[in-house]
Motif scaffolding. Structure first.
Motif, PDB file in Angstrom:
ATOM      1  N   SER A 119       0.846  -1.186   0.000  1.00 17.28           N
ATOM      2  CA  SER A 119       0.000   0.000   0.000  1.00 17.28           C
ATOM      3  C   SER A 119       0.884   1.241   0.000  1.00 17.28           C
ATOM      4  N   ALA A 160      -2.503   6.153   0.819  1.00 22.32           N
ATOM      5  CA  ALA A 160      -3.691   5.307   0.979  1.00 22.32           C
ATOM      6  C   ALA A 160      -3.895   4.941   2.445  1.00 22.32           C
ATOM      7  N   ALA A 171      -5.181   7.954   4.206  1.00 22.95           N
ATOM      8  CA  ALA A 171      -6.578   8.196   3.823  1.00 22.95           C
ATOM      9  C   ALA A 171      -7.514   7.246   4.566  1.00 22.95           C
ATOM     10  N   LEU A 172      -7.140   5.974   4.655  1.00 18.75           N
ATOM     11  CA  LEU A 172      -7.950   5.006   5.397  1.00 18.75           C
ATOM     12  C   LEU A 172      -8.137   5.447   6.836  1.00 18.75           C
ATOM     13  N   LEU A 186      -9.605   4.853  -3.251  1.00 14.46           N
ATOM     14  CA  LEU A 186      -8.583   3.942  -2.726  1.00 14.46           C
ATOM     15  C   LEU A 186      -8.534   2.667  -3.569  1.00 14.46           C
ATOM     16  N   ASP A 187      -7.330   2.179  -3.792  1.00 14.77           N
ATOM     17  CA  ASP A 187      -7.144   1.031  -4.676  1.00 14.77           C
ATOM     18  C   ASP A 187      -7.230  -0.300  -3.924  1.00 14.77           C
ATOM     19  N   ALA A 243      -5.014  -0.823  -0.883  1.00 17.56           N
ATOM     20  CA  ALA A 243      -5.530  -0.221   0.347  1.00 17.56           C
ATOM     21  C   ALA A 243      -6.609  -1.111   0.964  1.00 17.56           C
ATOM     22  N   GLN A 244      -7.454  -1.678   0.119  1.00 16.85           N
ATOM     23  CA  GLN A 244      -8.479  -2.596   0.622  1.00 16.85           C
ATOM     24  C   GLN A 244      -7.834  -3.813   1.275  1.00 16.85           C
TER      25      GLN A 244
END
Length: 136
Positions: free
Chosen positions: A45, A49, A52-53, A61-62, A65-66
């Motif tokens: 990551s 990201a 941001a999380l 978010l990509d 990030a998930q």
């Protein structure tokens, strides 16, 4: 990469050291830092990201990030193979959030699913975040 990991750890330190109001024991703080660093490296990551999380800025978010969210939540025991673990959630979040509020949040959020474990963790994280039951 080590510099990026250090930045994520710094952001997590801000949270676990009281900048965001959540009561964590010293061991929980250590675990959060360790899980974050491990997942950041594993899931490749970006610092942006991860930040941001943590701040609840979910748009754009990509997949990495998930998967970072999935990795962290699994290491913390909140989910297992995409399935929320109510007993662990109650044990770890109940004292901070209040069990009645947490029960309502679990009723609202725990049935959410994504297309895979990473997306499921991400939508669960978003739901808990929006309901003011921070998982990080």
């Amino acid at each position: 990469m080590k510099c990026a990991v250090a930045l994520v750890v710094l952001v997590i330190c801000t949270i676990v050291n009281g900048q965001i109001p959540i009561n964590l024991s010293e061991q929980q703080k250590i675990n959060a830092l360790q899980y974050s660093a491990e997942c950041f490296e594993k899931e490749h990551s970006t610092t942006e990201a991860a930040t941001a999380l943590i701040k609840g800025q979910f748009d754009g978010l990509d997949k990495n990030a998930q998967c970072f969210a999935n990795c962290f939540l699994q290491k913390a025991g909140f989910i297992s193979n995409g399935v929320p673990q109510p007993e662990v959630l109650s044990q770890k979040l109940g004292p901070n959030v209040g069990q009645d509020k947490l029960d309502a949040i679990m009723a609202k959020c725990n049935s959410l699913k994504g297309s895979d474990n990473c997306e499921t963790a991400f939508v669960l994280y978003q739901c808990y975040y929006k309901e003011h039951a921070t998982l990080v």
